[in-house]
Scaffold this motif. Structure first.
Motif, PDB file in Angstrom:
ATOM      1  N   ARG A 293     -68.801  14.519 -44.639  1.00 11.50           N
ATOM      2  CA  ARG A 293     -68.003  14.177 -43.455  1.00 11.50           C
ATOM      3  C   ARG A 293     -67.001  13.084 -43.790  1.00 11.50           C
ATOM      4  O   ARG A 293     -65.833  13.159 -43.404  1.00 11.50           O
ATOM      5  CB  ARG A 293     -68.926  13.733 -42.316  1.00 11.50           C
ATOM      6  N   LEU A 294     -67.452  12.080 -44.521  1.00 11.54           N
ATOM      7  CA  LEU A 294     -66.563  10.980 -44.884  1.00 11.54           C
ATOM      8  C   LEU A 294     -65.415  11.485 -45.748  1.00 11.54           C
ATOM      9  O   LEU A 294     -64.243  11.174 -45.491  1.00 11.54           O
ATOM     10  CB  LEU A 294     -67.345   9.887 -45.610  1.00 11.54           C
ATOM     11  N   ALA A 295     -65.725  12.275 -46.771  1.00 16.25           N
ATOM     12  CA  ALA A 295     -64.684  12.773 -47.674  1.00 16.25           C
ATOM     13  C   ALA A 295     -63.684  13.638 -46.924  1.00 16.25           C
ATOM     14  O   ALA A 295     -62.462  13.530 -47.130  1.00 16.25           O
ATOM     15  CB  ALA A 295     -65.322  13.557 -48.822  1.00 16.25           C
ATOM     16  N   PHE A 296     -64.165  14.500 -46.053  1.00 19.63           N
ATOM     17  CA  PHE A 296     -63.286  15.393 -45.301  1.00 19.63           C
ATOM     18  C   PHE A 296     -62.400  14.617 -44.333  1.00 19.63           C
ATOM     19  O   PHE A 296     -61.175  14.818 -44.288  1.00 19.63           O
ATOM     20  CB  PHE A 296     -64.123  16.417 -44.526  1.00 19.63           C
ATOM     21  N   VAL A 297     -62.993  13.721 -43.552  1.00 20.46           N
ATOM     22  CA  VAL A 297     -62.233  12.967 -42.564  1.00 20.46           C
ATOM     23  C   VAL A 297     -61.186  12.083 -43.239  1.00 20.46           C
ATOM     24  O   VAL A 297     -60.011  12.095 -42.853  1.00 20.46           O
ATOM     25  CB  VAL A 297     -63.172  12.113 -41.687  1.00 20.46           C
ATOM     26  N   LEU A 298     -61.600  11.323 -44.252  1.00 19.77           N
ATOM     27  CA  LEU A 298     -60.666  10.399 -44.879  1.00 19.77           C
ATOM     28  C   LEU A 298     -59.533  11.128 -45.598  1.00 19.77           C
ATOM     29  O   LEU A 298     -58.367  10.744 -45.482  1.00 19.77           O
ATOM     30  CB  LEU A 298     -61.393   9.487 -45.864  1.00 19.77           C
ATOM     31  N   HIS A 299     -59.861  12.210 -46.316  1.00 14.39           N
ATOM     32  CA  HIS A 299     -58.817  12.889 -47.081  1.00 14.39           C
ATOM     33  C   HIS A 299     -57.996  13.846 -46.228  1.00 14.39           C
ATOM     34  O   HIS A 299     -56.763  13.766 -46.187  1.00 14.39           O
ATOM     35  CB  HIS A 299     -59.417  13.652 -48.263  1.00 14.39           C
ATOM     36  N   ASP A 300     -58.668  14.777 -45.549  1.00 11.75           N
ATOM     37  CA  ASP A 300     -57.933  15.840 -44.857  1.00 11.75           C
ATOM     38  C   ASP A 300     -57.226  15.352 -43.598  1.00 11.75           C
ATOM     39  O   ASP A 300     -56.198  15.899 -43.211  1.00 11.75           O
ATOM     40  CB  ASP A 300     -58.885  16.982 -44.507  1.00 11.75           C
ATOM     41  N   THR A 301     -57.782  14.341 -42.936  1.00 11.02           N
ATOM     42  CA  THR A 301     -57.174  13.864 -41.696  1.00 11.02           C
ATOM     43  C   THR A 301     -56.285  12.648 -41.911  1.00 11.02           C
ATOM     44  O   THR A 301     -55.219  12.547 -41.318  1.00 11.02           O
ATOM     45  CB  THR A 301     -58.261  13.513 -40.668  1.00 11.02           C
ATOM     46  N   PHE A 302     -56.703  11.744 -42.783  1.00  9.91           N
ATOM     47  CA  PHE A 302     -55.980  10.486 -42.923  1.00  9.91           C
ATOM     48  C   PHE A 302     -55.329  10.299 -44.293  1.00  9.91           C
ATOM     49  O   PHE A 302     -54.752   9.246 -44.556  1.00  9.91           O
ATOM     50  CB  PHE A 302     -56.915   9.312 -42.618  1.00  9.91           C
ATOM     51  N   GLY A 303     -55.434  11.293 -45.168  1.00  3.75           N
ATOM     52  CA  GLY A 303     -54.706  11.270 -46.421  1.00  3.75           C
ATOM     53  C   GLY A 303     -55.141  10.224 -47.417  1.00  3.75           C
ATOM     54  O   GLY A 303     -54.349   9.812 -48.277  1.00  3.75           O
ATOM     55  N   VAL A 304     -56.394   9.785 -47.343  1.00  5.42           N
ATOM     56  CA  VAL A 304     -56.887   8.799 -48.304  1.00  5.42           C
ATOM     57  C   VAL A 304     -57.151   9.514 -49.629  1.00  5.42           C
ATOM     58  O   VAL A 304     -57.828  10.545 -49.671  1.00  5.42           O
ATOM     59  CB  VAL A 304     -58.186   8.134 -47.789  1.00  5.42           C
ATOM     60  N   PRO A 305     -56.647   8.999 -50.750  1.00  2.00           N
ATOM     61  CA  PRO A 305     -56.848   9.653 -52.060  1.00  2.00           C
ATOM     62  C   PRO A 305     -58.323   9.674 -52.454  1.00  2.00           C
ATOM     63  O   PRO A 305     -59.096   8.777 -52.098  1.00  2.00           O
ATOM     64  CB  PRO A 305     -56.040   8.765 -53.021  1.00  2.00           C
ATOM     65  N   PHE A 306     -58.690  10.690 -53.221  1.00  2.00           N
ATOM     66  CA  PHE A 306     -60.085  10.815 -53.649  1.00  2.00           C
ATOM     67  C   PHE A 306     -60.505   9.646 -54.550  1.00  2.00           C
ATOM     68  O   PHE A 306     -61.682   9.287 -54.587  1.00  2.00           O
ATOM     69  CB  PHE A 306     -60.298  12.141 -54.365  1.00  2.00           C
ATOM     70  N   ALA A 307     -59.540   9.071 -55.253  1.00  7.79           N
ATOM     71  CA  ALA A 307     -59.867   7.918 -56.102  1.00  7.79           C
ATOM     72  C   ALA A 307     -60.368   6.741 -55.272  1.00  7.79           C
ATOM     73  O   ALA A 307     -61.162   5.929 -55.754  1.00  7.79           O
ATOM     74  CB  ALA A 307     -58.641   7.508 -56.909  1.00  7.79           C
ATOM     75  N   GLU A 308     -59.911   6.649 -54.013  1.00  8.99           N
ATOM     76  CA  GLU A 308     -60.369   5.577 -53.132  1.00  8.99           C
ATOM     77  C   GLU A 308     -61.635   5.969 -52.373  1.00  8.99           C
ATOM     78  O   GLU A 308     -62.414   5.106 -51.968  1.00  8.99           O
ATOM     79  CB  GLU A 308     -59.257   5.207 -52.147  1.00  8.99           C
TER      80      GLU A 308
ATOM     81  N   GLN B  86     -64.956  17.687 -54.377  1.00 10.66           N
ATOM     82  CA  GLN B  86     -65.869  18.802 -54.113  1.00 10.66           C
ATOM     83  C   GLN B  86     -66.556  18.633 -52.756  1.00 10.66           C
ATOM     84  O   GLN B  86     -66.773  19.609 -52.040  1.00 10.66           O
ATOM     85  CB  GLN B  86     -66.903  18.900 -55.224  1.00 10.66           C
ATOM     86  N   LEU B  87     -66.894  17.392 -52.411  1.00  9.81           N
ATOM     87  CA  LEU B  87     -67.487  17.126 -51.102  1.00  9.81           C
ATOM     88  C   LEU B  87     -66.540  17.566 -49.986  1.00  9.81           C
ATOM     89  O   LEU B  87     -66.940  18.244 -49.035  1.00  9.81           O
ATOM     90  CB  LEU B  87     -67.801  15.637 -50.948  1.00  9.81           C
ATOM     91  N   ALA B  88     -65.275  17.169 -50.115  1.00 12.02           N
ATOM     92  CA  ALA B  88     -64.288  17.522 -49.093  1.00 12.02           C
ATOM     93  C   ALA B  88     -64.072  19.030 -49.042  1.00 12.02           C
ATOM     94  O   ALA B  88     -63.893  19.609 -47.965  1.00 12.02           O
ATOM     95  CB  ALA B  88     -62.967  16.806 -49.372  1.00 12.02           C
ATOM     96  N   SER B  89     -64.092  19.681 -50.203  1.00  7.92           N
ATOM     97  CA  SER B  89     -63.890  21.126 -50.253  1.00  7.92           C
ATOM     98  C   SER B  89     -65.021  21.860 -49.542  1.00  7.92           C
ATOM     99  O   SER B  89     -64.781  22.803 -48.773  1.00  7.92           O
ATOM    100  CB  SER B  89     -63.791  21.585 -51.712  1.00  7.92           C
ATOM    101  N   ARG B  90     -66.263  21.434 -49.793  1.00  8.33           N
ATOM    102  CA  ARG B  90     -67.402  22.062 -49.115  1.00  8.33           C
ATOM    103  C   ARG B  90     -67.297  21.866 -47.609  1.00  8.33           C
ATOM    104  O   ARG B  90     -67.545  22.794 -46.824  1.00  8.33           O
ATOM    105  CB  ARG B  90     -68.718  21.488 -49.631  1.00  8.33           C
ATOM    106  N   ALA B  91     -66.936  20.651 -47.214  1.00 15.19           N
ATOM    107  CA  ALA B  91     -66.802  20.373 -45.787  1.00 15.19           C
ATOM    108  C   ALA B  91     -65.695  21.219 -45.165  1.00 15.19           C
ATOM    109  O   ALA B  91     -65.850  21.784 -44.082  1.00 15.19           O
ATOM    110  CB  ALA B  91     -66.504  18.887 -45.580  1.00 15.19           C
ATOM    111  N   ARG B  92     -64.581  21.343 -45.884  1.00 17.96           N
ATOM    112  CA  ARG B  92     -63.439  22.118 -45.377  1.00 17.96           C
ATOM    113  C   ARG B  92     -63.838  23.574 -45.168  1.00 17.96           C
ATOM    114  O   ARG B  92     -63.481  24.195 -44.154  1.00 17.96           O
ATOM    115  CB  ARG B  92     -62.282  22.012 -46.373  1.00 17.96           C
ATOM    116  N   ASN B  93     -64.589  24.124 -46.091  1.00 17.05           N
ATOM    117  CA  ASN B  93     -65.031  25.513 -45.965  1.00 17.05           C
ATOM    118  C   ASN B  93     -65.957  25.693 -44.769  1.00 17.05           C
ATOM    119  O   ASN B  93     -65.900  26.708 -44.068  1.00 17.05           O
ATOM    120  CB  ASN B  93     -65.728  25.956 -47.251  1.00 17.05           C
ATOM    121  N   ARG B  94     -66.835  24.699 -44.559  1.00 19.50           N
ATOM    122  CA  ARG B  94     -67.738  24.770 -43.408  1.00 19.50           C
ATOM    123  C   ARG B  94     -66.951  24.724 -42.104  1.00 19.50           C
ATOM    124  O   ARG B  94     -67.237  25.468 -41.164  1.00 19.50           O
ATOM    125  CB  ARG B  94     -68.722  23.596 -43.455  1.00 19.50           C
ATOM    126  N   VAL B  95     -65.969  23.846 -42.053  1.00 22.39           N
ATOM    127  CA  VAL B  95     -65.172  23.698 -40.834  1.00 22.39           C
ATOM    128  C   VAL B  95     -64.394  24.977 -40.558  1.00 22.39           C
ATOM    129  O   VAL B  95     -64.357  25.475 -39.427  1.00 22.39           O
ATOM    130  CB  VAL B  95     -64.224  22.488 -40.956  1.00 22.39           C
TER     131      VAL B  95
END
Length: 302
Positions: A133-148, A162-171
C-alpha cells in the motif's frame, strides 16, 4: 512561540494538505490521518529543519513511516482477531468516508480528494499488505521515486518497484471501472433510495448490478456484514427501509451518497459505486464511534 517557531510552523502548514492526502490514502481514516500529520509536526518541531534540503520530501517520509507503523499494528490486531469467532467480519471494514454537500464544494475535501479517491478504491487498498500500500500510494499517486520509498519499507529500490507493481495489478483487477457522469450517478442512487423507501423489491433489483457487493461496517456496536448479489442486497435494503426517509443526499468521496440521520443523529453514511447504469458497490459506515469523529456539518448543519 519564537519567531523561528512561527517560521517553521508556517512552512509546515504549506505542506499540511498534501501530507493529509498521503496519510488518508495510506490509512483510509481521516482521524488517523490527522494523527499521522500531527506526529510529523511534533517531530519537526523537536528536531527543526536544519540540514533538511527538501522539507516536503522529509515530511512525506515521516508521515509514510508513521502510517506504515499504524497499518502494521492494525494488521496485527486483525490477525489476532482471526483466533476469535469464526465469523469475524474482517472484510466488511469500510474506510472513513469524506462527506460534503451534494450541491456545493468544500476546499478541504477537494484537497483531500484532489486526484479522486473513491471508497471503492480505498476498500481495495485495504486488501494490500502495508508495504504494498505504501509503495503504491507514494509512487503511483504522489510520484515519490522508488529510491526514496525503499528505505521506508526496508527493501531495495527494485523490490519496492515490485511491491508497487503487485499492488497496481490488484487494484486494476479489483476496482470497478466506474461512471464519471455525476448527474447520471445521482439518478441511479436516487432511484435506489426511492425504491428502498417504497419497499419496491423489483425496482431495487432494476438498479442493482447482479454481482453487487454491500459492506456494512457497524464496528463494535453490532455484527458487520458483507453481502453479495442483487437479491440479497435488495433484501437488506428492505430490512432497513424504515430509515430510508431520513437519508439526506451527500457527496461521499466525490460520488453521490447519503447520510442517514433520524432526528439529526447520524446513523449511517452510505457510499455508492455506479457502473453501466447500475450500482455495483454499496459501502455503509454505521459504526457510532467512527461516525462521531466524522465532519458531517456540511450535510447536517451545525
Amino acid at each position: 512561540m519564537t519567531e523561528h517557531d512561527e517560521w517553521l510552523a508556517e512552512r509546515f502548514e504549506g505542506h499540511r494538505a498534501r501530507l493529509r492526502a498521503v496519510a488518508y490514502r495510506m490509512l483510509g481514516s481521516t482521524s488517523e490521518a490527522d494523527d499521522a500529520v500531527q506526529e510529523a509536526w511534533l517531530r519537526l518541531s523537536r528536531s527543526g529543519s536544519d540540514g533538511v534540503e527538501n522539507l516536503g520530501g522529509w515530511l512525506t517520509t515521516v508521515v509514510a513511516r508513521v502510517c506504515l507503523n499504524m497499518l502494521r499494528s492494525r494488521r496485527s490486531r486483525r490477525e489476532e482477531a482471526l483466533e476469535g469467532p469464526h465469523d469475524e467480519p474482517l472484510d466488511a471494514r469500510v474506510p472513513d468516508p469524506v462527506v460534503g454537500r451534494l450541491d456545493g464544494s468544500d476546499p478541504e475535501h477537494e484537497a483531500l480528494l484532489a486526484d479522486g479517491v473513491g471508497l471503492a478504491l480505498l476498500v481495495v487498498l485495504e486488501t494490500l499488505t502495508p508495504a504494498e500500500r505504501l509503495a503504491f500510494v507514494l509512487h503511483d499517486t504522489f510520484g515519490v521515486p522508488f529510491a526514496e520509498i525503499a528505505p521506508i519499507v526496508g527493501r531495495t529500490p527494485v523490490a519496492a518497484r515490485q511491491l508497487a507493481s503487485r499492488a497496481r495489478n490488484r487494484v486494476r483487477g479489483a476496482a470497478p471501472a466506474l461512471e464519471t457522469d455525476l448527474a447520471h450517478q445521482r439518478e441511479v442512487v436516487d432511484a435506489f433510495l426511492a425504491a428502498s423507501r417504497g419497499g419496491d423489491f423489483g425496482a431495487l433489483l432494476a438498479v442493482l448490478d447482479p454481482d453487487v457487493v454491500l459492506r456494512a461496517d457497524n464496528g463494535a456496536a453490532g455484527a458487520s456484514r458483507l453481502v453479495r448479489g442483487a437479491r440479497a442486497v435488495a433484501g437488506q435494503a428492505l430490512t432497513y427501509s424504515r430509515l430510508a426517509p431520513y437519508s439526506r443526499p451527500a457527496l461521499v468521496n466525490g460520488a453521490p451518497g447519503a447520510v442517514t440521520a433520524p432526528g439529526g443523529v447520524p446513523r449511517a453514511v452510505m457510499g455508492f459505486a455506479v457502473a453501466g447504469g447500475r450500482i455495483v458497490e454499496i459501502d455503509i459506515l454505521a459504526d457510532p464511534e467512527r461516525l462521531r469523529r466524522l465532519d458531517l456539518s456540511a450535510v447536517l448543519g451545525g
